[in-house]
Design an enzyme around this catalytic site. Structure first.
Site, PDB file in Angstrom:
ATOM      1  N   ASP A 232      -6.407  10.272  -6.507  1.00  0.00           N
ATOM      2  CA  ASP A 232      -6.858   9.310  -7.527  1.00  0.00           C
ATOM      3  C   ASP A 232      -5.801   9.139  -8.616  1.00  0.00           C
ATOM      4  O   ASP A 232      -5.522   8.021  -9.071  1.00  0.00           O
ATOM      5  CB  ASP A 232      -8.169   9.793  -8.152  1.00  0.00           C
TER       6      ASP A 232
ATOM      7  N   ASN B 290      -3.503  12.804   0.439  1.00  0.00           N
ATOM      8  CA  ASN B 290      -4.827  13.330   0.074  1.00  0.00           C
ATOM      9  C   ASN B 290      -5.094  14.672   0.747  1.00  0.00           C
ATOM     10  O   ASN B 290      -5.646  15.593   0.130  1.00  0.00           O
ATOM     11  CB  ASN B 290      -5.922  12.336   0.473  1.00  0.00           C
TER      12      ASN B 290
ATOM     13  N   ASP C   5       0.845  -1.197   0.000  1.00  0.00           N
ATOM     14  CA  ASP C   5       0.000   0.000   0.000  1.00  0.00           C
ATOM     15  C   ASP C   5       0.877   1.244   0.000  1.00  0.00           C
ATOM     16  O   ASP C   5       2.095   1.182   0.165  1.00  0.00           O
ATOM     17  CB  ASP C   5      -0.993  -0.012   1.160  1.00  0.00           C
TER      18      ASP C   5
ATOM     19  N   GLU D 150      -5.950   2.481  -0.686  1.00  0.00           N
ATOM     20  CA  GLU D 150      -4.604   2.592  -1.257  1.00  0.00           C
ATOM     21  C   GLU D 150      -3.866   1.258  -1.224  1.00  0.00           C
ATOM     22  O   GLU D 150      -2.654   1.201  -1.445  1.00  0.00           O
ATOM     23  CB  GLU D 150      -3.800   3.656  -0.502  1.00  0.00           C
TER      24      GLU D 150
END
Length: 412
Positions: free
Chosen positions: A299, A290, A282, A326
């Site tokens: 994204d 973010n 991840d 993620e």
């Protein structure tokens, strides 16, 4: 939505209805076609009668009159015969003439038109039929040797009937000639009438042929439409199936696809006794990413990671999937722990070299990943869930060690 398309795709068109409808329409067109041919045939027959009437009736009546005279003369020859052989020849001539008269009367009956003409033909026929018993009696008397009595019967009855028949034949001849113009005039009117009928019948015939052709085109179009509809429905179903197994953002496999594939490959590797490995990874500090750059940038970051990872896992049995958020996971078939760890290291390196800025990350100024690797040769004593948990545990350990790390666990 997916289940709805599956239900629609399994529906079958009512195939029995269309062929029965086509058959009924085709039978109607065939009926009109037969009616057209029959009508044209009858029209030709009637037209032939109209135009042949004067000539046929006139010639037949004259020929019949001549045959009657010839027949009567042959009777006289039989009465005057000097020997039995001469008498037989004469009687044979009588029989032949009688057949000729019959044939001419049949022609007249076939072609005569008009009530008056039919009445004349009927009267002539009746006189001729009445004469036959007289002729039979004369022949019987001659053959029994009663020549005088035969002559008496002929003079008394036979000659009178022959004269009457001859007169009727001449009357028929006059009728045919006198009424020829009127009949032809009527015939022209009838022909005009039948020309209209012919036109209608021809149109019906053309429509019948055109109708069958159009019906064929409609049938082909209908079957093609059904085939295309089923094909489109199949494509839509396949597209939905693909969408159901694909992550909408990264366009790689989703969690559902991964779960299905892991079970399939677990069974396959157990059957061939080959190792199965997982790489669970991840994005390090993705929440900070973010918060710093926004969800749209987040994204794009996930899409870039998927695009960077995809070229590394191209073998038929391999699968790269987005596990959630993620988190990503890779299935590596027929791959030992060492090989899986090497691929994980290459993946970690490629992600770092993509140089996606992550200024708020405590680990690096670029986006990094942490990886957990697990490997096992499947058998009956364990399950794919154990392999997945081991990869998850290894990923957790990599994060505990400070992230941007790889931790591997071998279950064998």
């Amino acid at each position: 939505m997916h289940s709805l398309f599956n239900k629609i795709n399994k529906q079958k068109f009512p195939r029995s209805f269309l062929p029965i409808s086509y058959l009924l329409i085709a039978l109607i067109f065939i009926f009109f076609g037969i009616f057209t041919v029959k009508g044209l045939y009858e029209l030709g027959d009637i037209t032939k009668k109209i135009y042949n009437h004067p000539l046929v009736v006139s010639n037949a009546s004259i020929n019949a009159a001549l045959d009657i005279v010839k027949m009567h003369r042959s009777i006289k020859d039989a009465l005057l015969a000097n020997s039995s052989s001469e008498m037989e020849l004469a009687l044979n001539a009588v029989a032949q003439s009688e057949e000729d008269v019959d044939r001419q009367l049949n022609l007249i009956q076939t072609y005569i038109i008009g009530e008056e003409g039919k009445a004349l033909e009927k009267k002539a026929r009746q006189l001729f039929e009445n004469w036959k018993p007289i002729r039979e009696n004369v022949v019987k008397l001659l053959k029994s040797g009663n020549k005088k009595e035969a002559i008496a019967v002929t003079k008394k009855n036979g000659t009178a009937y022959v004269d009457k028949i001859e007169l009727e034949m001449l009357a028929l001849n006059s009728y045919a000639k006198e009424n020829a113009g009127a009949l032809i005039g009527d015939g022209m009117e009838i022909q005009s009438y039948f020309e209209k009928i012919t036109l209608i019948l021809l149109i019906a015939g053309v429509l019948s042929i055109a109708g069958i052709f159009i019906l064929f085109i409609i049938a082909v179009a209908a079957f093609k439409f059904v085939a295309n509809a089923k094909k489109s429905l199949q494509k839509a179903s396949e597209k939905l199936e693909e969408m159901a197994l694909q992550d909408g953002l990264t366009k790689i496999a989703n969690r559902r696809h991964f779960d299905k594939k892991l079970q399939e490959e677990w069974r396959r590797m157990m059957r061939i006794k080959k190792p199965l490995s997982l790489v669970f990874f991840d994005v390090d500090h993705f929440k900070l990413y973010n918060d710093t750059y926004g969800h749209q940038a987040g994204d794009i970051c996930l899409q870039t990671i998927a695009n960077t990872a995809a070229p590394l896992f191209k073998r038929p049995g391999d699968l790269l999937a987005r596990y959630g958020g993620e988190e990503f996971i890779v299935i590596l078939t027929d791959t030992h722990l060492e090989g899986a760890t090497a691929l994980a290291e290459k993946l970690r390196h490629n992600i770092y070299r993509a140089e996606m800025r992550h200024e708020t990350s405590p680990v690096s100024k670029f986006v990094t990943i942490s990886c957990g690797v697990s490997s096992v040769i499947p058998d009956e004593s364990t399950s794919h869930q154990v392999l997945l948990k081991a990869a998850d545990d290894a990923l957790y350990e990599a994060k505990e060690q400070g992230r941007n790390k790889i931790v591997s666990i071998n279950l064998n």
